[in-house]
Design an enzyme around this catalytic site. Structure first.
Site, PDB file in Angstrom:
ATOM      1  N   HIS A  93      21.242 -75.599  -5.841  1.00  0.00           N
ATOM      2  CA  HIS A  93      20.287 -75.075  -4.852  1.00  0.00           C
ATOM      3  C   HIS A  93      19.459 -76.209  -4.256  1.00  0.00           C
ATOM      4  CE1 HIS A  93      20.693 -70.721  -4.906  1.00  0.00           C
ATOM      5  NE2 HIS A  93      20.535 -70.637  -6.214  1.00  0.00           N
TER       6      HIS A  93
ATOM      7  N   HIS B 104      23.686 -74.665 -11.639  1.00  0.00           N
ATOM      8  CA  HIS B 104      23.521 -73.723 -10.525  1.00  0.00           C
ATOM      9  C   HIS B 104      22.212 -74.019  -9.772  1.00  0.00           C
ATOM     10  CE1 HIS B 104      23.637 -69.406  -8.906  1.00  0.00           C
ATOM     11  NE2 HIS B 104      22.369 -69.729  -8.728  1.00  0.00           N
ATOM     12  N   GLU B 105      21.129 -74.235 -10.525  1.00  0.00           N
ATOM     13  CA  GLU B 105      19.817 -74.499  -9.895  1.00  0.00           C
ATOM     14  C   GLU B 105      19.811 -75.846  -9.183  1.00  0.00           C
ATOM     15  OE1 GLU B 105      18.278 -71.950  -9.701  1.00  0.00           O
ATOM     16  OE2 GLU B 105      18.901 -70.853 -11.486  1.00  0.00           O
TER      17      GLU B 105
ATOM     18  N   CYS C  77      23.483 -64.724  -8.301  1.00  0.00           N
ATOM     19  CA  CYS C  77      22.381 -65.491  -7.719  1.00  0.00           C
ATOM     20  C   CYS C  77      21.384 -64.527  -7.092  1.00  0.00           C
ATOM     21  CB  CYS C  77      22.918 -66.449  -6.654  1.00  0.00           C
ATOM     22  SG  CYS C  77      21.649 -67.480  -5.894  1.00  0.00           S
ATOM     23  N   LEU C  78      20.103 -64.768  -7.332  1.00  0.00           N
ATOM     24  CA  LEU C  78      19.062 -63.912  -6.744  1.00  0.00           C
ATOM     25  C   LEU C  78      19.090 -63.979  -5.221  1.00  0.00           C
ATOM     26  CD1 LEU C  78      16.128 -64.720  -9.201  1.00  0.00           C
ATOM     27  CD2 LEU C  78      17.527 -62.637  -9.133  1.00  0.00           C
TER      28      LEU C  78
ATOM     29  N   GLN D  91      14.906 -71.582  -3.122  1.00  0.00           N
ATOM     30  CA  GLN D  91      15.058 -70.136  -2.930  1.00  0.00           C
ATOM     31  C   GLN D  91      13.771 -69.465  -2.453  1.00  0.00           C
ATOM     32  OE1 GLN D  91      16.934 -69.808  -7.002  1.00  0.00           O
ATOM     33  NE2 GLN D  91      18.033 -68.166  -5.949  1.00  0.00           N
TER      34      GLN D  91
ATOM     35  N   GLY E  17      16.922 -68.063 -13.785  1.00  0.00           N
ATOM     36  CA  GLY E  17      16.508 -69.328 -13.190  1.00  0.00           C
ATOM     37  C   GLY E  17      16.075 -69.111 -11.755  1.00  0.00           C
TER      38      GLY E  17
HETATM   39  O1  GNR Z   1      19.706 -64.864 -12.674  1.00  0.00           O
HETATM   40  C1  GNR Z   1      20.672 -65.603 -12.523  1.00  0.00           C
HETATM   41  N1  GNR Z   1      21.753 -65.447 -13.319  1.00  0.00           N
HETATM   42  C2  GNR Z   1      22.802 -66.342 -13.371  1.00  0.00           C
HETATM   43  C3  GNR Z   1      23.957 -65.944 -14.030  1.00  0.00           C
HETATM   44  C4  GNR Z   1      25.039 -66.797 -14.126  1.00  0.00           C
HETATM   45  C5  GNR Z   1      24.963 -68.053 -13.578  1.00  0.00           C
HETATM   46  C6  GNR Z   1      23.827 -68.459 -12.905  1.00  0.00           C
HETATM   47  C7  GNR Z   1      22.748 -67.615 -12.806  1.00  0.00           C
HETATM   48  S1  GNR Z   1      21.312 -68.144 -11.991  1.00  0.00           S
HETATM   49  C8  GNR Z   1      20.669 -66.625 -11.450  1.00  0.00           C
HETATM   50  C9  GNR Z   1      19.293 -66.820 -10.844  1.00  0.00           C
HETATM   51  C10 GNR Z   1      19.423 -67.663  -9.586  1.00  0.00           C
HETATM   52  O2  GNR Z   1      19.893 -67.280  -8.567  1.00  0.00           O
HETATM   53  N2  GNR Z   1      19.069 -68.909  -9.694  1.00  0.00           N
HETATM   54  O3  GNR Z   1      19.220 -69.731  -8.649  1.00  0.00           O
HETATM   55 NI    NI Z   2      20.863 -68.944  -7.487  1.00  0.00          NI
END
Ligand code: GNR
Ligand code: NI
Length: 170
Positions: free
Chosen positions: A138, A134-135, A92-93, A51, A46
């Site tokens: 953000h 999670h997104e 998270c990236l 980001q 995601g």
């Molecule tokens: O790539 C991603 N893997 C992930 C794994 C577990 C819970 C959430 C994520 S999201 C993350 C990509 C990202 O940072 N999205 O904002």
């Molecule tokens: Ni993230």
């Protein structure tokens, strides 16, 4: 198409609250294309516009094994969240190399515009439900490490700043 650069924690811009997308026009469609390309290149499941330093309510997701099921959520709103919660390891990236447990609703329903500007409601559970929550955090300026203890968060902050210094020294 273009790869976008991803902000890394503790960049203060990650705490910006995103505004609604005003219209799903050519600019937004081009941003969606670039965000999908950036997410796939980074091997993420995601990516939120926050980001890539665009502070509008737009996220892209692909939780499929084959990486061929892009999901675009514009102006997403959670219409229902299960009382049942589950703790799962998240990454998270924007916080590379860090994985830790976060408690989330196990299942959710979300209303959003798709990449064509059509309103849709989707039901999600499992990793998709985790990823959407999670997104959407953000977009509210929240990074998953903020759910961890202050001790863990400060260790992560120090580690990220050191990694940044090290790459700048090269
Ligand atoms: O790539 C991603 N893997 C992930 C794994 C577990 C819970 C959430 C994520 S999201 C993350 C990509 C990202 O940072 N999205 O904002
Ligand atoms: Ni993230």
């Amino acid at each position: 198409m273009a790869l976008l650069s991803i902000l890394t924690y503790p960049d203060p811009r990650l705490h910006t609250v995103a505004k609604p997308v005003q219209a799903v026009d050519a600019r937004v469609r081009s941003l969606v294309t670039d965000m999908l390309e950036t997410m796939y290149e980074a091997n993420g499941i995601g990516l939120a516009a926050t980001q890539v330093d665009v502070h509008e309510r737009l996220i892209v997701i692909d939780t499929s094994e084959e990486r061929n099921q892009p999901l675009v959520l514009i102006n997403p709103e959670i219409t229902w969240a299960s009382e049942d919660k589950q703790v799962g390891d998240e990454g998270c990236l924007s916080v590379p190399g860090i994985y830790d447990g976060v408690e989330r609703s196990s299942a959710i329903k979300v209303r959003a515009l798709d990449g064509d500007g059509k309103s849709r409601e989707i039901s999600a559970e499992g990793i998709l439900a985790v990823c959407i929550q999670h997104e959407m955090d953000h977009l509210m300026g929240k990074v998953f490490v903020e759910y961890l203890s202050p001790l863990k968060r400060n260790r992560i902050k120090t580690k990220m700043l050191k990694a940044r210094r090290d790459t700048e020294r090269v």
